[in-house]
Design an enzyme around this catalytic site. Structure first.
Site, short mmCIF file in Angstrom:
data_model
loop_
_atom_site.label_atom_id
_atom_site.label_comp_id
_atom_site.label_asym_id
_atom_site.label_seq_id
_atom_site.Cartn_x
_atom_site.Cartn_y
_atom_site.Cartn_z
N ASP A 107 5.77 -2.14 3.73
CA ASP A 107 4.85 -1.03 3.50
C ASP A 107 5.68 0.17 3.07
OD1 ASP A 107 2.53 0.62 3.79
OD2 ASP A 107 1.84 -0.70 5.40
N ASP A 209 1.36 2.80 0.38
CA ASP A 209 0.40 3.59 1.16
C ASP A 209 -0.22 4.70 0.30
OD1 ASP A 209 -0.50 4.07 4.01
OD2 ASP A 209 0.37 6.04 3.61
N GLU A 274 -2.59 0.84 -2.03
CA GLU A 274 -3.74 1.17 -1.17
C GLU A 274 -4.50 2.29 -1.86
OE1 GLU A 274 -5.10 2.92 3.16
OE2 GLU A 274 -3.38 3.72 2.11
N HIS A 335 -5.91 -2.42 9.28
CA HIS A 335 -5.61 -1.67 10.51
C HIS A 335 -6.31 -0.31 10.58
CE1 HIS A 335 -3.04 -0.08 7.44
NE2 HIS A 335 -2.69 0.92 8.22
N ASP A 336 -7.04 0.05 9.52
CA ASP A 336 -7.72 1.35 9.51
C ASP A 336 -9.22 1.25 9.71
OD1 ASP A 336 -5.38 2.81 8.97
OD2 ASP A 336 -5.54 2.39 6.82
C1 GLC Z 1 -2.88 4.83 5.10
C2 GLC Z 1 -2.61 3.94 6.28
C3 GLC Z 1 -3.11 4.62 7.54
C4 GLC Z 1 -2.35 5.92 7.69
C5 GLC Z 1 -2.48 6.78 6.44
C6 GLC Z 1 -1.49 7.90 6.45
O1 GLC Z 1 -4.24 5.01 4.88
O2 GLC Z 1 -3.21 2.70 6.08
O3 GLC Z 1 -2.94 3.82 8.66
O4 GLC Z 1 -2.84 6.63 8.80
O5 GLC Z 1 -2.23 6.05 5.28
O6 GLC Z 1 -0.21 7.39 6.21
#
Ligand code: GLC
Ligand code: MG
Length: 540
Positions: A107, A209, A274, A335-336
């Site tokens: 990641d 990310d 993402e 995970h979100d």
């Molecule tokens: C992304 C991650 C999340 C995190 C955010 C800030 O959305 O998936 O878990 O809190 O970025 O890094």
């Protein structure tokens, strides 16, 4: 046939044919008894993932971090957090993954660092520090107010005042996660160097990310409130504004191209982004010439209401929007977000798995979904997720979907000998890998067979997709490669329903379904389905 196979394998790369599995490292397997998962723990479970049929593992961040956002606040891009192990453990993990013919993705969190990263410590030390411009610093407006109205995704203002240097810095997430200034070439270089560090080690790519956040409007204009919302200066909820100036800026594509160019210096590596954007914008991240992200994560199944007609339309819209070079992908949980079993219920979660694993495109499975893990209720005083802690009244903590993997019926479900960092559900003695491995009717057996079928038949991994029809209960489509055709019929409702195609008569044999008993049965014409039933039919 042998020749076709080889051809396929050269035409389609591993990340197009395979299945990705996301591991949240804190929660997969603890090996040293501190209640937090670690790399040695993951190594000890690789045989399980291989047995399941996983081709590629993506690890959420494992780098040094103060853990304000559980690793998404990185303080060293080229190290391993001691909680997770040492660099030697990582090297061993990578070797062990590769020796099983699997791939490993890390990641990359390029949008922001931890406020404890040496870069930020320098940057905030004085206005004339060489790294001052590595982050986004702004004066207050002449009237003393904030630089603009941008909000943090977690709620509240996105600007944090720095007493020492008398300026604000921008943070799209926590104030402990200052955003880097990606317009600065030194920042670009530093992050590309970090990418190279891991690529040289032999990792197979990155999940990047919040890719669409990386560059902000050069003029820092105010974001407009959502039309119709009553503009209220005290309203500090992120979703009440349209982030037209703080995200998805045209210049972000230059950055993604740089990352891709570097990735392409190495063989068959993959760049995943993402990106939470509507389809028409999402697909621009492939690049007009296909030279940006290999896979901009497609989160539609995770966002849309569980409605067959809407989903069928979304699939077609997505298929239609993909650029020529663009390979599709699908995600059900991460995970979100709430787990799929909690969002649509356990019986529909199997239908969702069939959808995920029979649609055209690379599927990403979230750890634990394969055993039907549900969101675990976390008592208020045990909430640790900053998103939950920042908005206690909204019930938006992400902890419930991040609980330890349930391996067996033993103490702490075999996850750890110590109290885990997040609690387990009461039923982990019943819902776990060990029990489900023995049970041919379990979610795990279901996933494993489905993954194996997907692997076995080119039609199911690289074949074309075409919708047959959808109605208020069903969605049905065909996957086809050469002369092999599969009909998928999924009942997204709890009521029995009928598959009644308007013109063509489909004839074939059920090779897989939610009811094991149905395998081997011949079907033709109108097909009756039970509530929550899904069928995979090989057509004649
Ligand atoms: C992304 C991650 C999340 C995190 C955010 C800030 O959305 O998936 O878990 O809190 O970025 O890094
Ligand atoms: Mg541990």
């Amino acid at each position: 046939m042998g020749q076709i196979r080889t051809q396929l394998q050269t035409e389609h790369l591993w990340w197009q044919q395979g299945v990705i599995y996301q591991i949240y490292p804190r929660s997969f397997q603890d090996s040293d008894g501190d209640g937090i998962g670690d790399l040695t723990g993951i190594i000890s479970r690789l045989d399980y993932l291989h047995w399941l049929g996983i081709d590629c593992i993506w690890l959420s961040p494992i780098f040094p971090s103060p853990m304000a956002d559980f690793g998404y606040d990185i303080s060293d891009y080229e190290g391993i957090h001691p909680l997770f192990g040492k660099m030697e453990d990582f090297d061993e993990l990578l070797r062990e993954v590769h020796s099983r013919g699997m791939k490993l993705l890390l990641d990359l969190v390029p949008n922001h660092t931890s406020d404890q990263h040496p870069w930020f410590l320098e940057s905030r030390s004085s206005r004339d520090n060489a790294k001052r411009d590595w982050y986004i610093w702004h004066n207050r407006r002449p009237d003393g107010s904030l630089p603009n109205n941008w909000l943090s995704v977690f709620g509240g203002h996105a600007w944090e005042w720095d007493e020492t240097t008398q300026q604000y810095y921008y943070h799209a997430f926590l104030k402990e996660q200052p955003d880097l200034n990606w317009r600065n070439p030194e920042v670009q270089q530093a992050m590309l160097d970090a990418m190279r560090f891991w690529l040289e080690k032999g990792i197979d790519g990155f999940r990047v990310d919040v890719m669409w956040h990386m560059i902000k409007d050069g003029q820092f204009r105010d974001n407009p409130p959502f039309p119709g919302s009553t503009f209220d200066a005290d309203d500090l909820i992120y979703d009440h504004y349209i982030p037209v100036y703080s995200t998805d800026q045209p210049e972000v594509h230059d950055i993604v191209r740089m990352m891709r160019k570097l990735t392409d210096e190495y063989d068959e590596r993959v760049l995943i982004g993402e990106i939470y954007l509507p389809v028409d914008k999402l697909v621009t991240y492939y690049g007009l010439d296909g030279k940006e992200a290999h896979l901009p994560f497609n989160f539609q199944l995770l966002m849309l209401p569980w409605d067959p007609t809407q989903i069928a339309m979304a699939i077609d819209e997505y298929e239609g929007a993909l650029p020529d070079q663009g390979w599709p992908n699908w995600v059900l949980s991460n995970h979100d977000r709430p787990r799929i079993s909690s969002r649509i219920g356990s019986s529909q979660a199997k239908i969702a798995a069939m959808l995920l694993l029979t649609l055209r495109g690379t599927p990403t499975i979230y750890y634990g979904d394969e055993i039907g893990m549900c969101d675990v209720p976390i008592p208020m005083d045990e909430i640790v997720d900053p998103q939950g802690l920042h908005a206690p009244d909204l019930n938006v903590s992400r902890d419930p979907a991040r609980t330890p993997m349930q391996w067996d019926e033993k103490f702490n479900a075999g996850f750890s000998t110590h109290k885990p960092w997040l609690r387990l559900p009461y039923n982990s003695g019943r819902v776990n890998v060990k029990m489900q491995k023995k049970d041919p009717y379990s979610a795990l057996s279901f996933y494993r067979t489905l993954i194996a079928l997907r692997k076995e038949h080119p039609a199911l991994h690289v074949g074309s997709y075409s919708l047959v029809y959808s109605d208020s209960q069903l969605i049905s489509y065909i996957r086809k490669h050469e002369d092999m055709r599969f009909l998928v019929i999924l009942n997204l409702s709890h009521r029995p329903g009928y598959f009644k195609p308007k013109t063509e008569v489909y004839k074939g044999v059920v090779i897989f379904g939610t009811e094991n008993e149905r395998a081997g049965m011949q079907v033709e014409g109108i097909i009756t389905l039970g509530g929550d039933e899904g069928l995979l039919i090989r057509l004649e």
